[in-house]
Enzyme design. Structure first.
Site, PDB file in Angstrom:
ATOM      1  N   ARG A  29     -14.228  -8.431   0.582  1.00 36.90           N
ATOM      2  CA  ARG A  29     -12.792  -8.178   0.448  1.00 36.90           C
ATOM      3  C   ARG A  29     -12.029  -9.462   0.765  1.00 36.90           C
ATOM      4  O   ARG A  29     -11.078  -9.810   0.071  1.00 36.90           O
ATOM      5  CB  ARG A  29     -12.322  -7.047   1.395  1.00 36.90           C
ATOM      6  CG  ARG A  29     -12.757  -5.643   1.022  1.00 36.90           C
ATOM      7  CD  ARG A  29     -12.237  -5.178  -0.332  1.00 36.90           C
ATOM      8  NE  ARG A  29     -10.789  -5.226  -0.472  1.00 36.90           N
ATOM      9  CZ  ARG A  29      -9.954  -4.266  -0.067  1.00 36.90           C
ATOM     10  NH1 ARG A  29     -10.421  -3.171   0.488  1.00 36.90           N
ATOM     11  NH2 ARG A  29      -8.645  -4.385  -0.256  1.00 36.90           N
ATOM     12  N   CYS A  51     -16.675   1.833  -0.330  1.00 36.57           N
ATOM     13  CA  CYS A  51     -15.509   0.986  -0.066  1.00 36.57           C
ATOM     14  C   CYS A  51     -15.134   0.982   1.414  1.00 36.57           C
ATOM     15  O   CYS A  51     -14.454   0.066   1.871  1.00 36.57           O
ATOM     16  CB  CYS A  51     -14.330   1.463  -0.913  1.00 36.57           C
ATOM     17  SG  CYS A  51     -13.959   3.207  -0.663  1.00 36.57           S
ATOM     18  N   HIS A  89      -7.094   1.397  -6.824  1.00 39.57           N
ATOM     19  CA  HIS A  89      -7.321   0.416  -5.750  1.00 39.57           C
ATOM     20  C   HIS A  89      -7.911  -0.848  -6.392  1.00 39.57           C
ATOM     21  O   HIS A  89      -9.079  -1.168  -6.204  1.00 39.57           O
ATOM     22  CB  HIS A  89      -8.278   1.024  -4.721  1.00 39.57           C
ATOM     23  CG  HIS A  89      -8.268   0.335  -3.388  1.00 39.57           C
ATOM     24  ND1 HIS A  89      -7.499  -0.777  -3.111  1.00 39.57           N
ATOM     25  CD2 HIS A  89      -8.956   0.606  -2.236  1.00 39.57           C
ATOM     26  CE1 HIS A  89      -7.707  -1.142  -1.851  1.00 39.57           C
ATOM     27  NE2 HIS A  89      -8.590  -0.331  -1.306  1.00 39.57           N
ATOM     28  N   ASP A 124     -17.684   7.548  -2.030  1.00 36.51           N
ATOM     29  CA  ASP A 124     -16.389   7.432  -1.337  1.00 36.51           C
ATOM     30  C   ASP A 124     -16.139   8.749  -0.607  1.00 36.51           C
ATOM     31  O   ASP A 124     -16.873   9.734  -0.792  1.00 36.51           O
ATOM     32  CB  ASP A 124     -15.285   7.127  -2.376  1.00 36.51           C
ATOM     33  CG  ASP A 124     -13.949   6.750  -1.747  1.00 36.51           C
ATOM     34  OD1 ASP A 124     -13.885   6.533  -0.518  1.00 36.51           O
ATOM     35  OD2 ASP A 124     -12.943   6.678  -2.498  1.00 36.51           O
ATOM     36  N   ARG A 146       0.897  -1.169   0.000  1.00 34.32           N
ATOM     37  CA  ARG A 146       0.000   0.000   0.000  1.00 34.32           C
ATOM     38  C   ARG A 146       0.925   1.205   0.000  1.00 34.32           C
ATOM     39  O   ARG A 146       1.650   1.439   0.978  1.00 34.32           O
ATOM     40  CB  ARG A 146      -0.918   0.014   1.216  1.00 34.32           C
ATOM     41  CG  ARG A 146      -1.716   1.308   1.325  1.00 34.32           C
ATOM     42  CD  ARG A 146      -2.862   1.255   2.300  1.00 34.32           C
ATOM     43  NE  ARG A 146      -4.002   0.551   1.725  1.00 34.32           N
ATOM     44  CZ  ARG A 146      -5.246   0.628   2.192  1.00 34.32           C
ATOM     45  NH1 ARG A 146      -5.515   1.389   3.240  1.00 34.32           N
ATOM     46  NH2 ARG A 146      -6.231  -0.046   1.622  1.00 34.32           N
ATOM     47  N   GLN A 187      -9.803  -3.740  -4.388  1.00 34.66           N
ATOM     48  CA  GLN A 187     -11.129  -3.320  -3.918  1.00 34.66           C
ATOM     49  C   GLN A 187     -12.208  -3.627  -4.958  1.00 34.66           C
ATOM     50  O   GLN A 187     -13.295  -4.100  -4.639  1.00 34.66           O
ATOM     51  CB  GLN A 187     -11.099  -1.806  -3.623  1.00 34.66           C
ATOM     52  CG  GLN A 187     -12.445  -1.189  -3.292  1.00 34.66           C
ATOM     53  CD  GLN A 187     -12.975  -1.590  -1.922  1.00 34.66           C
ATOM     54  OE1 GLN A 187     -12.271  -1.479  -0.933  1.00 34.66           O
ATOM     55  NE2 GLN A 187     -14.210  -2.061  -1.871  1.00 34.66           N
TER      56      GLN A 187
HETATM   57  N1   CP Z   1     -11.484  -0.020   1.536  1.00 32.74           N
HETATM   58  C1   CP Z   1     -10.256  -0.108   2.075  1.00 32.74           C
HETATM   59  O1   CP Z   1      -9.241  -0.225   1.376  1.00 32.74           O
HETATM   60  O2   CP Z   1     -10.247  -0.066   3.428  1.00 32.74           O
HETATM   61  P1   CP Z   1      -8.937   0.000   4.330  1.00 32.74           P
HETATM   62  O3   CP Z   1      -8.298   1.342   4.108  1.00 32.74           O
HETATM   63  O4   CP Z   1      -9.435  -0.169   5.739  1.00 32.74           O
HETATM   64  O5   CP Z   1      -8.012  -1.094   3.925  1.00 32.74           O
END
Ligand code: CP
Length: 336
Positions: free
Chosen positions: A298, A270, A131, A229, A104, A134
């Site tokens: 997820r 998300c 992402h 979002d 990440r 996701q």
């Molecule tokens: N949706 C998502 O990526 O959540 P987190 O930031 O908690 O991983």
């Protein structure tokens, strides 16, 4: 074997993405029956986080364990990533020790650099650009909640709010899969020409449609799925008053906006959500909300992605070879 990374959905064909989603659905079915196979016995995943995470971290960590593997959580500042060691050297070292690298990253360039030097699959767990993990979960969730008598290609997905990294991936996967994608936002918060160009090229190939509009009421009128979002993220604190003024109240997903959509329309996010900002509690907790089904998926989607990338790379020695090496090593240890 060709090295396959998971950096953007743009790297895959419609057929490959559908295979991955169908694999996710099958793995979920197996999980519900308590029959998740240990496809990745002994495999390891190095997980580097430059930003915090709840869903992504937990789903990958639990997903690896459920598949028989192991995940190492490497939190911000815990390894020498780009400090005291080049990113390329970190990629090379982790590739020698682990079967895959999850990252990440604050900047998408970091992801691209990691993939350039890694010799094991690199999985993008969010950057400032996209992402992709996701949205494998998101389309899986849409398939589970599709209106009756509609095909995937007939679905209308409407994203209301800022052109975030999640927006880019939802837009790319929906247009890749031939779906009808609409983004409703004030002009200043609509996708860049570059992002639109990618989605338009996807539509030209898949038969999907792309609509970018400021008219949120018209956008939601035929929505099967209404996705939103956050309006701001870490580092955008100075812009909060300006962003709030641009989005509120017109682009807030509240009961008034939801009432303009068809009754079957499902709400997606998300997460994490700023409750009362981009969406109200009433909507997020309503029967039309599928945000927690989406969050659960997820886990199933990460297992699908991990199995898809890593299972073909798993060694498969014969029982005779395993017995031979166990015997050799034990004999060596016993004579020491
Ligand atoms: N949706 C998502 O990526 O959540 P987190 O930031 O908690 O991983």
């Amino acid at each position: 074997m060709t090295l396959k990374h998971f950096i953007t959905v743009q790297d895959f064909s419609k057929e490959e993405l559908l295979d991955l989603i169908n694999l996710t659905l099958l793995i979920k079915e197996a999980d519900i029956q308590g029959c998740t196979p240990k496809l990745l016995e002994g495999a390891s995943l190095a997980m580097i986080f430059e930003e915090p995470s709840t869903r992504t971290r937990v789903s990958f960590e639990v997903g690896m364990a459920e598949l028989g593997g192991y995940a190492l959580y490497l939190k911000p500042g815990e390894i020498h990533l780009g400090v005291r060691e080049t990113l390329a050297d970190t990629a090379r070292v982790l590739s020698r020790m682990c079967d895959a690298i999850f990252l990440r990253a604050l900047k998408h360039e970091t992801m691209v650099e990691m993939a350039k030097y890694a010799t094991v699959p690199v999985i993008n767990g969010l950057t400032d650009y996209n992402h992709p993990t996701q949205v494998v979960c998101d389309v899986t969730t849409m398939i589970e909640h599709m209106p009756e008598n509609k095909a995937l290609e007939e679905l209308n997905v409407v994203f209301v709010g800022d052109a975030t990294n999640v927006l880019s991936s939802v837009m790319f996967i929906c247009t890749k899969l031939g779906m009808n994608f609409t983004h409703a936002a004030p002009q200043a918060y609509q996708p860049s020409a570059a992002w639109r160009g990618i989605a338009e090229a996807n539509c030209a190939e898949s038969g999907g449609t792309l609509t970018i509009t400021e008219d949120v009421s018209a956008a939601v009128a035929n929505a099967d799925f209404l996705y939103t979002d956050l309006w701001w993220w870490v580092g955008q604190e100075d812009e909060i008053p300006e962003r709030r003024a641009a989005f509120m109240p017109t682009y807030q997903v509240n009961m008034e906006l939801l009432s303009k959509a068809p009754k079957h329309c499902k709400v997606m996010h998300c997460l994490p959500a700023s409750r009362g900002v981009e969406a109200t509690d009433e909507v997020l907790d309503s029967p039309q909300s599928i945000i927690f089904d989406q969050a659960e998926n997820r886990l199933h989607a990460e297992k699908g992605i991990l199995a898809w990338l890593l299972y073909p790379r798993m060694p498969s020695p014969s029982e005779a070879l395993k017995t031979y090496y166990k015997g050799q090593i034990e004999a060596f240890l016993n004579q020491m």
